[in-house]
Design an enzyme around this catalytic site. Structure first.
Site, PDB file in Angstrom:
ATOM      1  N   HIS A  76      -2.215  -5.851   4.441  1.00 35.49           N
ATOM      2  CA  HIS A  76      -1.447  -5.325   3.463  1.00 35.49           C
ATOM      3  C   HIS A  76      -1.920  -4.073   2.953  1.00 35.49           C
ATOM      4  O   HIS A  76      -1.802  -3.683   1.745  1.00 35.49           O
ATOM      5  CB  HIS A  76      -1.397  -6.271   2.313  1.00 35.49           C
ATOM      6  N   ASN A 149       5.001 -13.469  -0.398  1.00 38.44           N
ATOM      7  CA  ASN A 149       5.714 -12.650   0.455  1.00 38.44           C
ATOM      8  C   ASN A 149       7.183 -12.807   0.371  1.00 38.44           C
ATOM      9  O   ASN A 149       7.639 -13.574  -0.385  1.00 38.44           O
ATOM     10  CB  ASN A 149       5.174 -13.303   1.933  1.00 38.44           C
ATOM     11  N   HIS A 340      -5.150 -12.028  -6.851  1.00 36.89           N
ATOM     12  CA  HIS A 340      -5.951 -13.196  -6.554  1.00 36.89           C
ATOM     13  C   HIS A 340      -5.190 -14.290  -6.977  1.00 36.89           C
ATOM     14  O   HIS A 340      -4.718 -14.635  -8.178  1.00 36.89           O
ATOM     15  CB  HIS A 340      -7.335 -13.081  -7.152  1.00 36.89           C
TER      16      HIS A 340
HETATM   17 FE1  HDD Z   1      -3.324 -12.758   1.843  1.00 37.01          FE
HETATM   18  C1  HDD Z   1      -3.660  -9.708   0.598  1.00 37.01           C
HETATM   19  C2  HDD Z   1       0.101 -12.501   0.400  1.00 37.01           C
HETATM   20  C3  HDD Z   1      -2.386 -15.854   3.182  1.00 37.01           C
HETATM   21  C4  HDD Z   1      -6.378 -13.227   2.587  1.00 37.01           C
HETATM   22  N1  HDD Z   1      -2.050 -11.358   0.849  1.00 37.01           N
HETATM   23  C5  HDD Z   1      -2.420 -10.254   0.308  1.00 37.01           C
HETATM   24  C6  HDD Z   1      -1.657  -9.342  -0.395  1.00 37.01           C
HETATM   25  C7  HDD Z   1      -0.474 -10.387  -0.426  1.00 37.01           C
HETATM   26  C8  HDD Z   1      -0.830 -11.680   0.387  1.00 37.01           C
HETATM   27  C9  HDD Z   1       1.006  -9.963  -1.099  1.00 37.01           C
HETATM   28  C10 HDD Z   1      -1.688  -7.978  -0.759  1.00 37.01           C
HETATM   29  C11 HDD Z   1      -2.014  -8.096  -2.360  1.00 37.01           C
HETATM   30  C12 HDD Z   1      -1.835  -6.534  -2.820  1.00 37.01           C
HETATM   31  O1  HDD Z   1      -0.793  -6.138  -2.769  1.00 37.01           O
HETATM   32  O2  HDD Z   1      -2.788  -6.075  -3.010  1.00 37.01           O
HETATM   33  N2  HDD Z   1      -1.360 -14.029   1.778  1.00 37.01           N
HETATM   34  C13 HDD Z   1      -0.562 -13.791   1.312  1.00 37.01           C
HETATM   35  C14 HDD Z   1       0.450 -14.991   1.384  1.00 37.01           C
HETATM   36  C15 HDD Z   1      -0.226 -15.614   2.092  1.00 37.01           C
HETATM   37  C16 HDD Z   1      -1.417 -15.283   2.444  1.00 37.01           C
HETATM   38  C17 HDD Z   1       1.815 -15.101   0.807  1.00 37.01           C
HETATM   39  C18 HDD Z   1       0.085 -17.029   2.567  1.00 37.01           C
HETATM   40  C19 HDD Z   1       1.046 -18.018   1.614  1.00 37.01           C
HETATM   41  N3  HDD Z   1      -4.235 -14.210   2.630  1.00 37.01           N
HETATM   42  C20 HDD Z   1      -3.605 -15.288   2.869  1.00 37.01           C
HETATM   43  C21 HDD Z   1      -5.039 -16.351   3.788  1.00 37.01           C
HETATM   44  C22 HDD Z   1      -6.084 -15.309   3.515  1.00 37.01           C
HETATM   45  C23 HDD Z   1      -5.657 -14.105   2.852  1.00 37.01           C
HETATM   46  C24 HDD Z   1      -4.747 -17.516   4.278  1.00 37.01           C
HETATM   47  C25 HDD Z   1      -7.626 -15.611   3.996  1.00 37.01           C
HETATM   48  C26 HDD Z   1      -7.885 -16.901   4.002  1.00 37.01           C
HETATM   49  N4  HDD Z   1      -4.751 -11.514   1.788  1.00 37.01           N
HETATM   50  C27 HDD Z   1      -6.002 -11.892   2.093  1.00 37.01           C
HETATM   51  C28 HDD Z   1      -7.178 -10.887   1.638  1.00 37.01           C
HETATM   52  C29 HDD Z   1      -6.261  -9.832   1.071  1.00 37.01           C
HETATM   53  C30 HDD Z   1      -4.927 -10.181   1.099  1.00 37.01           C
HETATM   54  C31 HDD Z   1      -7.994 -10.532   2.799  1.00 37.01           C
HETATM   55  C32 HDD Z   1      -6.381  -8.236   1.647  1.00 37.01           C
HETATM   56  C33 HDD Z   1      -6.506  -7.570   0.433  1.00 37.01           C
HETATM   57  C34 HDD Z   1      -6.675  -8.196  -0.815  1.00 37.01           C
HETATM   58  O3  HDD Z   1      -6.598  -9.584  -0.397  1.00 37.01           O
HETATM   59  O4  HDD Z   1      -6.625  -7.727  -1.792  1.00 37.01           O
HETATM   60  O5  HDD Z   1      -8.194 -11.440   0.719  1.00 37.01           O
END
Ligand code: HDD
Length: 682
Positions: A76, A149, A340
């Site tokens: 993202h 999402n 978060h």
């Molecule tokens: Fe995630 C970012 C949505 C599964 C780990 N995620 C992130 C963002 C969105 C989502 C919208 C961007 C937030 C922003 O604008 O700063 N993610 C989802 C959805 C998921 C999902 C809807 C499943 C239903 N994500 C998911 C899993 C993991 C992560 C299973 C890890 C185990 N996601 C992350 C992250 C991020 C992230 C690495 C990258 C940047 C952040 O968190 O802040 O932690």
């Protein structure tokens, strides 16, 4: 810009105001506040001599510049955000004690960031990809983040597979190609070997993955969460955002061209809509299942690869979010915002969905590296609007000056404060779910059906949507170099629809499967088809192709179109004023050089009495391209000749006429319809 112009009169904005710096009209100083006398020439030993280390202003300026970049989000990375507010329509008291959902009319400040998943921070926004839809509610009980999402299911069922999924999606490591695209071997190899992704890839290959605008996509919390009410009664809940403008998409050819013509298309669309007062609105919907009904369904309600069909479990609309203010500074706000899914308030709790459970770890962890330490909650955009007190101390960039001797619990020196809160006082109490089991690394049997809902999704699509999905699979797999990868995915598709699998196989040169392998599912969910979405003309961009000597009645038509909410822009050969009949003139917004049909929702050709060959050529190209993307085409006055000369294969969505009221009514209807799929394009 003055301080008063910026105030939006909500609590979050008032808080942000304390951190804003209005630099215009001020004296240049160092970060120490020292007035600077020279900012163009470094301090040297002689005019042609070496620069001196002593030049503290030079050192400070360069050092700060050298450290301007922070790591982009690991997923993202490319995103855009806006401020707004959420207003409750209907109290959710019956289901949850969350205070921001109790009274109709109650408003809560929000910050929403939209994003693509795979691309890096500078990538094109029209990638075929899932879009992030993350909302931070600044409630009186602390921040609540709904990190969702625009697709209601996910690729995997267990968070332990997330790094594998993302490694497979990102550019391949040996050559860092392709950027912001799933159309490559590693992604499809992952899909074929992790077939829990079947339902999600159906969505990702559908039009949902190439939205027309952030303003025209749904948002989903994806996971099943828990609501807990004042009496302690528990409900399962899924969250939905429904855009008032309906769900609309572009076509794939257009998306690819848009990435070149305007890689900022989505952010610009959002930014301009808000600047123009066309505030994007989304209604909040909840699907609720009583705790006792947890096992009533033919799927596991905790499985994040499953939806709850809206026809079975209705979406109750309970409030509306309006995005009404752009950020002041993209880095300070959009880049530094830290979402978060674990940021909850009393009345909202988690479930044992193993994807959600893993997310609860990942988000804080990632901010520690991205934002450089444990104090990111102090950044203005992340601060709650309610006070916060605890015994956490120090760390990089700490801003709070905690006064006093005590930084531990329990204590007597400070009367055991800060003190914990009882449930009645608003203390968060984790839902006391009874859990029993052996420690085991396994998937629940109830999570093992990967195809039933993928089939239901396919069954729910209209014919044009099915064709787009077939083409999307054919494009993506066609970009895979390994034939084995293509074959494996096609074989997997035979579990969903044999016709789909065979059509794709034929296009990508692999063996078409000869029998259907999946379960028999006849169910469909009409709510999943974009064919059934809201269709409105407002905020649609219209290219009005105008030449010298245009008809004097054009302004009347333009004014009427504008009243419907359509946004016409004048395109011609040169910028400046263009003259029409009887001495009237119009200001040109764009030339054929600075615009393109892919940037518009419709085209209206007007022409003029004095246009030459070059106008005809540019206009013809413009119209043909818009037509081939199934967009509404209108023509009046001299413009009618262009349409006739083009000999378009069909007149579906082509509106020709000069009589203002009739033409406007019909053309507005065509613009609302958005696309004309029945049109033959060649
Ligand atoms: Fe995630 C970012 C949505 C599964 C780990 N995620 C992130 C963002 C969105 C989502 C919208 C961007 C937030 C922003 O604008 O700063 N993610 C989802 C959805 C998921 C999902 C809807 C499943 C239903 N994500 C998911 C899993 C993991 C992560 C299973 C890890 C185990 N996601 C992350 C992250 C991020 C992230 C690495 C990258 C940047 C952040 O968190 O802040 O932690």
């Amino acid at each position: 810009m003055s301080k008063d112009d910026k105030l939006n009169h909500n609590e979050k904005d008032e808080q942000l105001e304390r951190y804003r710096s209005y630099d215009e009209g001020k004296k240049l100083t160092t970060n120490q506040g020292l007035k600077v006398s020279e900012d163009e020439f470094s301090l040297k030993a002689g005019k042609r001599g070496p620069t001196l280390m002593e030049d503290f202003h030079f050192r400070e300026k360069i050092t700060h510049f050298d450290h301007e970049r922070i790591p982009e989000r690991v997923v993202h990375a490319r995103g855009y955000a806006a401020h707004g507010e959420f207003e409750v329509y209907e109290s959710l008291k019956k289901y949850t004690k969350a205070r921001f959902l109790q009274e109709p009319g109650k408003k809560t400040p929000v910050f929403v960031r939209f994003s693509t998943v795979a691309g890096s921070r500078g990538s094109g926004e029209l990638a075929r990809d899932v879009r992030g839809f993350a909302t931070k509610f600044y409630t009186e009980e602390g921040n609540y983040d709904l990190v969702g999402n625009n697709i209601p299911v996910f690729f995997i069922q267990d968070a332990i597979k997330f790094p594998d999924l993302i490694h497979a999606i990102k550019p391949e490591p040996h050559n860092e190609i392709p950027q912001a695209a799933t159309a490559h071997d590693t992604f499809w190899d992952f899909v074929a070997n992790n077939q829990e992704s079947a339902h999600m890839v159906m969505w990702a290959m559908s039009d949902r993955a190439i939205p027309r605008s952030f303003r025209m996509m749904e948002g989903f919390g994806v996971h099943t969460f828990r609501f807990v009410n004042e009496e302690g009664k528990v409900f399962f809940v899924k969250f939905h955002w429904k855009p008032k403008l309906g769900v609309h998409s572009v076509v794939w050819d257009e998306a690819q061209k848009l990435n070149g013509k305007n890689p900022d298309f989505h952010r610009q669309d959002l930014y301009e809509a808000i600047e123009n007062g066309d505030y994007p609105e989304y209604e909040l919907g909840v699907q609720i299942i009583d705790e006792k009904d947890e096992f009533m369904f033919d799927f596991d309600i905790l499985d994040p690869t499953k939806i709850w069909p809206e026809e079975d479990i209705p979406v109750k609309i309970v409030g509306k979010m309006t995005l009404n203010r752009n950020v002041d500074n993209v880095f300070a706000e959009t880049e530094q915002v830290a979402f978060h899914p674990g940021n909850v308030v009393p009345g909202i709790d988690f479930t044992n969905d193993p994807l959600l459970q893993g997310r609860l770890f990942s988000y804080t962890d990632t901010q520690l590296i991205r934002l450089g330490g444990p104090n990111f909650h102090e950044l203005p955009i992340n601060r709650p609007i309610c006070p916060f007190h605890n015994n956490q101390r120090d760390g990089y960039g700490r801003q709070t000056i905690n006064v006093g001797q005590v930084s531990y619990h329990k204590n007597a020196l400070a009367g055991n404060t800060p003190s914990t809160s009882s449930e009645e006082e608003g203390g968060y109490i984790h839902y006391q779910e009874k859990v029993e089991g052996r420690k085991i690394q396994a998937r629940s049997d109830s999570f093992k059906d990967h195809f039933s809902q993928a089939i239901m999704f396919w069954n729910s699509m209209s014919e044009p949507e099915k064709e787009h999905i077939t083409n999307a699979f054919s494009f993506e797999l066609g970009m895979c170099k390994e034939k084995t990868v293509r074959q494996q995915v096609v074989d997997m598709l035979a579990n969903i629809d044999l016709g789909l699998a065979q059509a794709v196989a034929r296009k990508i040169g692999v063996h078409p499967p000869d029998s259907f392998q999946g379960p028999t599912i006849t169910k469909s969910s009409p709510a999943l088809s974009q064919e059934n979405t809201v269709k409105r003309p407002d905020t649609r961009k219209m290219a009005v192709l105008v030449g010298e000597g245009f008809d004097k009645n054009l302004p009347i038509i333009l004014e009427a179109l504008q009243k419907t909410g359509i946004r016409p822009l004048i395109i011609s050969e040169a910028q400046g004023m263009i003259k029409g009949g009887e001495g009237i003139a119009l200001e040109v917004d764009h030339t054929f050089l600075t615009s393109d049909s892919v940037l518009f929702d419709s085209v209206y050709v007007v022409g003029g009495a004095k246009t030459g060959n070059s106008f005809s050529q540019s206009a013809s190209y413009f119209i043909k391209e818009a037509y081939s993307h199934y967009k509404p085409v209108g023509a009046s006055f001299h413009g009618k000749e262009f349409i006739l000369a083009l000999q378009l294969p069909s007149h579906e969505g082509v509106v020709i006429g000069d009589a203002p009221s009739e033409f406007i009514e019909e053309f507005t209807k065509a613009v609302s319809a958005h696309r004309f799929w029945k049109r033959t394009t060649h």
